[in-house]
Design a protein around this motif. Sequence first.
Motif, PDB file in Angstrom:
ATOM      1  N   ARG A 121       0.957  -0.997  -0.181  1.00  0.00           N
ATOM      2  CA  ARG A 121      -0.122   0.085   0.142  1.00  0.00           C
ATOM      3  C   ARG A 121       0.828   1.074  -0.115  1.00  0.00           C
ATOM      4  O   ARG A 121       0.430   2.360  -0.488  1.00  0.00           O
ATOM      5  N   VAL A 122       1.736   1.241   0.952  1.00  0.00           N
ATOM      6  CA  VAL A 122       2.771   2.065   0.738  1.00  0.00           C
ATOM      7  C   VAL A 122       3.461   3.131  -0.495  1.00  0.00           C
ATOM      8  O   VAL A 122       3.425   3.775  -0.902  1.00  0.00           O
ATOM      9  N   GLU A 123       3.762   1.146  -1.262  1.00  0.00           N
ATOM     10  CA  GLU A 123       4.662   2.058  -2.470  1.00  0.00           C
ATOM     11  C   GLU A 123       3.803   1.892  -3.736  1.00  0.00           C
ATOM     12  O   GLU A 123       4.238   3.011  -4.124  1.00  0.00           O
ATOM     13  N   LEU A 124       2.477   1.607  -3.530  1.00  0.00           N
ATOM     14  CA  LEU A 124       1.302   2.362  -4.197  1.00  0.00           C
ATOM     15  C   LEU A 124       1.155   3.799  -4.507  1.00  0.00           C
ATOM     16  O   LEU A 124       1.835   4.256  -5.782  1.00  0.00           O
ATOM     17  N   LEU A 125       1.417   4.033  -2.660  1.00  0.00           N
ATOM     18  CA  LEU A 125       0.788   5.760  -2.665  1.00  0.00           C
ATOM     19  C   LEU A 125       2.280   6.657  -3.230  1.00  0.00           C
ATOM     20  O   LEU A 125       1.672   7.592  -3.571  1.00  0.00           O
ATOM     21  N   LEU A 126       2.573   5.846  -2.840  1.00  0.00           N
ATOM     22  CA  LEU A 126       4.102   6.474  -2.896  1.00  0.00           C
ATOM     23  C   LEU A 126       4.075   7.046  -4.307  1.00  0.00           C
ATOM     24  O   LEU A 126       4.760   7.812  -4.885  1.00  0.00           O
ATOM     25  N   GLU A 127       4.180   5.915  -5.388  1.00  0.00           N
ATOM     26  CA  GLU A 127       3.332   6.049  -6.890  1.00  0.00           C
ATOM     27  C   GLU A 127       2.951   7.197  -7.469  1.00  0.00           C
ATOM     28  O   GLU A 127       3.062   8.154  -8.042  1.00  0.00           O
ATOM     29  N   LEU A 128       1.217   6.571  -6.767  1.00  0.00           N
ATOM     30  CA  LEU A 128      -0.047   7.545  -6.836  1.00  0.00           C
ATOM     31  C   LEU A 128       1.095   9.253  -6.735  1.00  0.00           C
ATOM     32  O   LEU A 128       0.395  10.004  -7.539  1.00  0.00           O
ATOM     33  N   VAL A 129       1.464   9.884  -5.372  1.00  0.00           N
ATOM     34  CA  VAL A 129       1.594  11.012  -6.007  1.00  0.00           C
ATOM     35  C   VAL A 129       3.091  11.525  -6.154  1.00  0.00           C
ATOM     36  O   VAL A 129       3.604  12.923  -6.018  1.00  0.00           O
ATOM     37  N   GLY A 130       3.481  10.905  -6.236  1.00  0.00           N
ATOM     38  CA  GLY A 130       4.870  10.958  -7.617  1.00  0.00           C
ATOM     39  C   GLY A 130       6.675  10.890  -6.579  1.00  0.00           C
ATOM     40  O   GLY A 130       7.268  12.049  -7.089  1.00  0.00           O
ATOM     41  N   LEU A 131       6.075   9.862  -5.693  1.00  0.00           N
ATOM     42  CA  LEU A 131       7.247  10.226  -5.079  1.00  0.00           C
ATOM     43  C   LEU A 131       8.480   8.741  -4.670  1.00  0.00           C
ATOM     44  O   LEU A 131       8.712   8.705  -3.435  1.00  0.00           O
ATOM     45  N   ALA A 132       8.398   8.168  -5.746  1.00  0.00           N
ATOM     46  CA  ALA A 132       8.593   6.325  -5.882  1.00  0.00           C
ATOM     47  C   ALA A 132      10.121   6.401  -5.585  1.00  0.00           C
ATOM     48  O   ALA A 132      10.491   5.543  -4.356  1.00  0.00           O
ATOM     49  N   ASP A 133      10.500   7.529  -5.743  1.00  0.00           N
ATOM     50  CA  ASP A 133      11.971   7.467  -5.661  1.00  0.00           C
ATOM     51  C   ASP A 133      12.532   8.539  -4.564  1.00  0.00           C
ATOM     52  O   ASP A 133      13.922   8.039  -4.841  1.00  0.00           O
ATOM     53  N   HIS A 134      11.468   8.629  -3.939  1.00  0.00           N
ATOM     54  CA  HIS A 134      11.933   9.613  -2.546  1.00  0.00           C
ATOM     55  C   HIS A 134      11.648   9.249  -1.195  1.00  0.00           C
ATOM     56  O   HIS A 134      11.506   8.913  -0.164  1.00  0.00           O
ATOM     57  N   ALA A 135      11.307   7.017  -2.136  1.00  0.00           N
ATOM     58  CA  ALA A 135      10.636   6.632  -0.102  1.00  0.00           C
ATOM     59  C   ALA A 135      11.365   6.771   1.391  1.00  0.00           C
ATOM     60  O   ALA A 135      11.101   7.054   2.072  1.00  0.00           O
ATOM     61  N   ARG A 136      12.845   6.734   0.786  1.00  0.00           N
ATOM     62  CA  ARG A 136      13.723   6.848   2.242  1.00  0.00           C
ATOM     63  C   ARG A 136      14.082   8.183   2.982  1.00  0.00           C
ATOM     64  O   ARG A 136      15.049   8.046   3.630  1.00  0.00           O
ATOM     65  N   GLN A 137      13.704   8.896   1.993  1.00  0.00           N
ATOM     66  CA  GLN A 137      14.341  10.292   2.089  1.00  0.00           C
ATOM     67  C   GLN A 137      13.169  10.491   3.849  1.00  0.00           C
ATOM     68  O   GLN A 137      12.166  10.605   3.548  1.00  0.00           O
ATOM     69  N   ARG A 138      13.993  11.780   4.515  1.00  0.00           N
ATOM     70  CA  ARG A 138      12.864  12.006   5.662  1.00  0.00           C
ATOM     71  C   ARG A 138      12.890  13.218   5.147  1.00  0.00           C
ATOM     72  O   ARG A 138      13.355  14.051   4.575  1.00  0.00           O
ATOM     73  N   PRO A 139      12.070  14.019   5.793  1.00  0.00           N
ATOM     74  CA  PRO A 139      10.862  15.480   5.501  1.00  0.00           C
ATOM     75  C   PRO A 139      12.155  16.524   5.183  1.00  0.00           C
ATOM     76  O   PRO A 139      11.971  17.166   4.396  1.00  0.00           O
ATOM     77  N   GLY A 140      13.218  16.480   6.090  1.00  0.00           N
ATOM     78  CA  GLY A 140      13.923  17.410   6.371  1.00  0.00           C
ATOM     79  C   GLY A 140      14.625  17.789   4.983  1.00  0.00           C
ATOM     80  O   GLY A 140      15.234  18.255   4.630  1.00  0.00           O
ATOM     81  N   GLU A 141      14.475  16.599   3.810  1.00  0.00           N
ATOM     82  CA  GLU A 141      14.577  16.369   2.422  1.00  0.00           C
ATOM     83  C   GLU A 141      15.052  16.834   2.117  1.00  0.00           C
ATOM     84  O   GLU A 141      14.635  16.332   0.888  1.00  0.00           O
ATOM     85  N   LEU A 142      13.283  16.915   2.028  1.00  0.00           N
ATOM     86  CA  LEU A 142      12.280  16.969   0.705  1.00  0.00           C
ATOM     87  C   LEU A 142      11.794  17.788   0.706  1.00  0.00           C
ATOM     88  O   LEU A 142      11.587  19.045   1.728  1.00  0.00           O
ATOM     89  N   SER A 143      11.261  19.448  -0.416  1.00  0.00           N
ATOM     90  CA  SER A 143      10.403  20.149  -0.456  1.00  0.00           C
ATOM     91  C   SER A 143       9.212  20.487   0.343  1.00  0.00           C
ATOM     92  O   SER A 143       8.435  18.886   0.229  1.00  0.00           O
ATOM     93  N   GLY A 144       9.011  21.441   0.317  1.00  0.00           N
ATOM     94  CA  GLY A 144       7.366  21.997   0.933  1.00  0.00           C
ATOM     95  C   GLY A 144       6.427  20.836   0.102  1.00  0.00           C
ATOM     96  O   GLY A 144       5.333  20.458   0.729  1.00  0.00           O
TER      97      GLY A 144
END
Length: 233
Positions: A121-144
């Motif tokens: 389910r997590v993999e599917l949802l991250l794919e849905l929101v276009g962030l499959a390649d950022h699964a292991r990054q923490r919030p501080g490493e992501l843009s707003g």
Amino acid sequence: MLSVRGVHRSFGAGPSAVHALRDVSFDLAPGTMAALIGRSGSGKTTLLNVIGGLDRPDSGTVLVDGTDVTALDEDGLSRLRRDRVAYVFQTFGLIPVLSAAENVGAPLRLARVPAAERERRVELLLELVGLADHARQRPGELSGGQQQRVAIARALAASPRLLIADEPTGQLDAETGLSVMALLRGVVESEGVTALVSTHDPTMVALADRVIRIADGRLEGQLGEQAGGQDVT
């Protein structure tokens, strides 16, 4: 999916009382994305909190998927928010020490979903929101904008029936905000959820199926089935 009838909510008493909501009534059909608009202090957040069971009205009823939210005790409200109603806030609300995937999977862990199913389910949802390649990054490493996408994915983790978003683009620039609203539009269609989104931005309202305008705690009107081109200032 959502039926609001005669909802009143005031804060304080006597002449100094603030009437945040005054006899608010409307319905939303399943699979609808509605934009809730109004100036700051008009009652938008109070209305969203009452619908989601974070606040109780002084009078009136709120039915979500046939359940009277106003009649639930605290345990019932917790189950409602866990199973059928999800929130997205403008402050993202992610857990800083968890990765994007772990943040999305947190509601599923609380629901004791088996690990293999949770990971799918997590993999599917991250794919849905276009962030499959950022699964292991923490919030501080992501843009707003990326953090808000993670927050949307997390809100969808338990397959809610109603998605409530309170100014989800309030901390984003115009271009990123529009992409997030377009994502919400796509989520409504792909996941089959009903969404009620408060916003100030007229360009984002154009993506909604319906517009609900509130001023001084009262609904001024619902501006038809298509929002595009309407004056929402």
